[in-house]
Design a protein around this motif. Structure first.
Motif, PDB file in Angstrom:
ATOM      1  N   LEU A 144      10.063  47.209  82.946  1.00 28.08           N
ATOM      2  CA  LEU A 144       9.307  46.468  83.954  1.00 28.08           C
ATOM      3  C   LEU A 144       7.868  46.960  83.917  1.00 28.08           C
ATOM      4  CD1 LEU A 144      11.712  46.625  87.064  1.00 28.08           C
ATOM      5  CD2 LEU A 144      11.630  44.899  85.246  1.00 28.08           C
ATOM      6  N   ILE A 145       6.929  46.049  83.761  1.00 26.71           N
ATOM      7  CA  ILE A 145       5.516  46.408  83.799  1.00 26.71           C
ATOM      8  C   ILE A 145       4.954  45.910  85.129  1.00 26.71           C
ATOM      9  CG2 ILE A 145       3.264  46.181  82.698  1.00 26.71           C
ATOM     10  CD1 ILE A 145       4.656  45.784  80.045  1.00 26.71           C
ATOM     11  N   GLY A 146       4.664  46.854  86.016  1.00 31.98           N
ATOM     12  CA  GLY A 146       4.219  46.519  87.361  1.00 31.98           C
ATOM     13  C   GLY A 146       5.087  47.226  88.385  1.00 31.98           C
ATOM     14  N   THR A 147       4.503  47.520  89.542  1.00 30.70           N
ATOM     15  CA  THR A 147       5.248  48.236  90.586  1.00 30.70           C
ATOM     16  C   THR A 147       5.094  47.564  91.952  1.00 30.70           C
ATOM     17  OG1 THR A 147       3.336  49.719  90.912  1.00 30.70           O
ATOM     18  CG2 THR A 147       5.078  50.468  89.413  1.00 30.70           C
ATOM     19  N   GLY A 148       4.755  46.287  91.958  1.00 32.60           N
ATOM     20  CA  GLY A 148       4.547  45.573  93.217  1.00 32.60           C
ATOM     21  C   GLY A 148       5.819  44.929  93.746  1.00 32.60           C
ATOM     22  N   ILE A 149       5.630  43.944  94.604  1.00 29.71           N
ATOM     23  CA  ILE A 149       6.755  43.287  95.278  1.00 29.71           C
ATOM     24  C   ILE A 149       7.696  42.636  94.271  1.00 29.71           C
ATOM     25  CG2 ILE A 149       7.385  41.399  96.828  1.00 29.71           C
ATOM     26  CD1 ILE A 149       4.846  42.025  98.422  1.00 29.71           C
ATOM     27  N   VAL A 169       9.960  51.833  83.902  1.00 26.36           N
ATOM     28  CA  VAL A 169       8.896  51.254  84.727  1.00 26.36           C
ATOM     29  C   VAL A 169       7.538  51.774  84.265  1.00 26.36           C
ATOM     30  CG1 VAL A 169       7.973  50.996  87.066  1.00 26.36           C
ATOM     31  CG2 VAL A 169      10.463  51.102  86.699  1.00 26.36           C
ATOM     32  N   ARG A 170       6.625  50.846  84.010  1.00 28.24           N
ATOM     33  CA  ARG A 170       5.252  51.182  83.636  1.00 28.24           C
ATOM     34  C   ARG A 170       4.309  50.619  84.698  1.00 28.24           C
ATOM     35  NH1 ARG A 170       3.744  48.926  78.049  1.00 28.24           N
ATOM     36  NH2 ARG A 170       5.105  50.641  77.362  1.00 28.24           N
ATOM     37  N   THR A 175       1.210  58.035  88.319  1.00 29.21           N
ATOM     38  CA  THR A 175       1.572  58.298  89.712  1.00 29.21           C
ATOM     39  C   THR A 175       2.333  57.122  90.314  1.00 29.21           C
ATOM     40  OG1 THR A 175      -0.362  59.732  90.014  1.00 29.21           O
ATOM     41  CG2 THR A 175       0.676  58.861  92.001  1.00 29.21           C
ATOM     42  N   ALA A 176       1.844  55.904  90.067  1.00 30.24           N
ATOM     43  CA  ALA A 176       2.505  54.703  90.583  1.00 30.24           C
ATOM     44  C   ALA A 176       3.897  54.548  89.981  1.00 30.24           C
ATOM     45  CB  ALA A 176       1.662  53.470  90.288  1.00 30.24           C
ATOM     46  N   SER A 177       4.025  54.800  88.693  1.00 30.82           N
ATOM     47  CA  SER A 177       5.329  54.681  88.027  1.00 30.82           C
ATOM     48  C   SER A 177       6.322  55.682  88.601  1.00 30.82           C
ATOM     49  CB  SER A 177       5.179  54.922  86.522  1.00 30.82           C
ATOM     50  OG  SER A 177       4.273  54.017  85.950  1.00 30.82           O
ATOM     51  N   GLU A 178       5.878  56.919  88.769  1.00 31.36           N
ATOM     52  CA  GLU A 178       6.743  57.979  89.269  1.00 31.36           C
ATOM     53  C   GLU A 178       7.199  57.688  90.690  1.00 31.36           C
ATOM     54  OE1 GLU A 178       9.072  61.049  88.714  1.00 31.36           O
ATOM     55  OE2 GLU A 178       7.525  60.704  87.200  1.00 31.36           O
ATOM     56  N   PRO A 191      10.221  56.440  84.670  1.00 31.58           N
ATOM     57  CA  PRO A 191       8.878  56.013  84.262  1.00 31.58           C
ATOM     58  C   PRO A 191       8.788  55.852  82.747  1.00 31.58           C
ATOM     59  CG  PRO A 191       8.791  57.930  85.714  1.00 31.58           C
ATOM     60  CD  PRO A 191      10.217  57.777  85.276  1.00 31.58           C
ATOM     61  N   CYS A 192       7.869  54.982  82.324  1.00 30.53           N
ATOM     62  CA  CYS A 192       7.646  54.751  80.902  1.00 30.53           C
ATOM     63  C   CYS A 192       6.158  54.911  80.617  1.00 30.53           C
ATOM     64  CB  CYS A 192       8.102  53.350  80.508  1.00 30.53           C
ATOM     65  SG  CYS A 192       7.928  52.970  78.753  1.00 30.53           S
TER      66      CYS A 192
END
Length: 315
Positions: A144-149, A169-170, A175-178, A191-192
């Motif tokens: 998954l590329i992105g960490t939003g909704i 997850v990238r 920090t966002a991925s983690e 995380p990726c």
């Protein structure tokens, strides 16, 4: 000839059922959504569902109101969504909306569903349908590329339908991925980095980027799904990936106006196939493929059918 309504005549005067986000989510099982979307995709392609282009009306302070109706033989829906970017500084959600469901025969309002929840879950379910149809087997390793909704909705969908799948997850940064992965509490979500592992068999981009976030050479057996870019000026997928892959879109007509990735890459639109085509004509899953999701109110109608069935079953 009088056509009878599928909804009880003795409930004509009943008030519509109002569902908040939590209730809406509880009615939209991902397995049921994927199955219904497959049926609706074929109906939409055959003209049995009417879903005109969305109407965009400006709101104050840079916002927009989006009006998206769709109608079939049994129900009609109208999704009204307000997008207000200025809400971020007020600590409010950027998107508010509601989906009104009515009986096609009598026009009686039946139900009100939360618009953002319907959109999030049915969009993730469209991606799962693309995986089912274009890949032909369960994914084992998804990026998954992105960490939003939308990333959160896709994570929920993948864990519901493919619970043993590894999910990488990238985010915009480490920090966002983690943070995203830690919040899931799952050992299967990690995380990726910037390099995509060879084991990844499905990539799903879920950003609003104006520059490609994935532009790797097309890889045999890998399915790439572009979800986040929904305006001509946005582009998550690059030409290297697109021009080396079989390209499908959930709604090719809408993609011609909204899929900035495909427009920028200069794809041959005569070779962009619909989701319905993939359902009717199985493809070779070993070939690299890209699926572009732009959305249509027909998918909201599919979600409304699933919700109405759940309500009728007393859920």
């Amino acid at each position: 000839m009088l056509i009878s309504s599928p909804f009880a005549a003795d409930a004509v005067l009943a008030a519509p059922t109002v569902c908040d986000p939590a209730r809406t989510a509880s009615l939209l099982d991902f397995h049921g959504l994927v199955d219904e979307l497959a049926r609706v995709a074929l109906d939409y392609d055959a003209g049995r569902i009417v879903s005109p282009e969305r109407l965009v009306v400006p709101l104050g302070d840079g916002g927009v109101m989006l009006s998206m109706p769709a109608a079939a033989h049994d129900i009609g829906i109208h999704k009204l969504v307000n997008v207000q970017p200025a809400n971020a500084r007020l600590g409010l959600p950027t998107i508010h909306g509601i989906v009104t469901v009515c009986d096609s025969i009598t026009g009686r309002p039946l139900c009100l569903l939360d618009g953002p929840e319907v959109t999030g879950r049915r969009t993730a379910a469209v991606s799962l349908l693309a995986i089912r149809v274009l890949r032909g087997r369960a994914p084992e390793d998804v990026l998954l590329i992105g960490t939003g909704i939308q990333a959160r909705h896709h994570l929920k969908a993948l864990r519901a339908v493919y619970p043993h799948c590894r999910i990488r997850v990238r985010g915009q940064d480490a920090t966002a991925s983690e943070a995203f992965c830690t919040a899931t509490g799952s050992d299967l979500v990690s995380p990726c980095g910037r390099e995509t592992p060879e084991a990844v068999d499905v990539v799903i981009t879920l950003t609003t980027s104006t520059m490609p976030v994935y532009d790797e050479p097309a890889r045999a057996g890998r399915l790439v799904i572009g979800v986040g870019a929904f305006k001509p000026e946005m582009a998550e997928l690059g030409g290297t990936t697109l021009l080396g892959s079989d390209v499908y879109a959930d709604d090719p007509a809408g993609a011609r106006h909204e899929a900035g990735d495909l427009l920028r890459a200069g794809v041959d639109w005569n070779h962009v196939r619909s989701l319905a085509t993939a359902l009717r004509q199985p493809r070779d899953p070993a070939r690299p493929a890209v699926f572009k999701s732009v959305g249509t109110a027909a998918w909201d109608l599919a979600a409304a059918r699933v919700a109405m069935s759940a309500l009728a079953a007393g859920r």
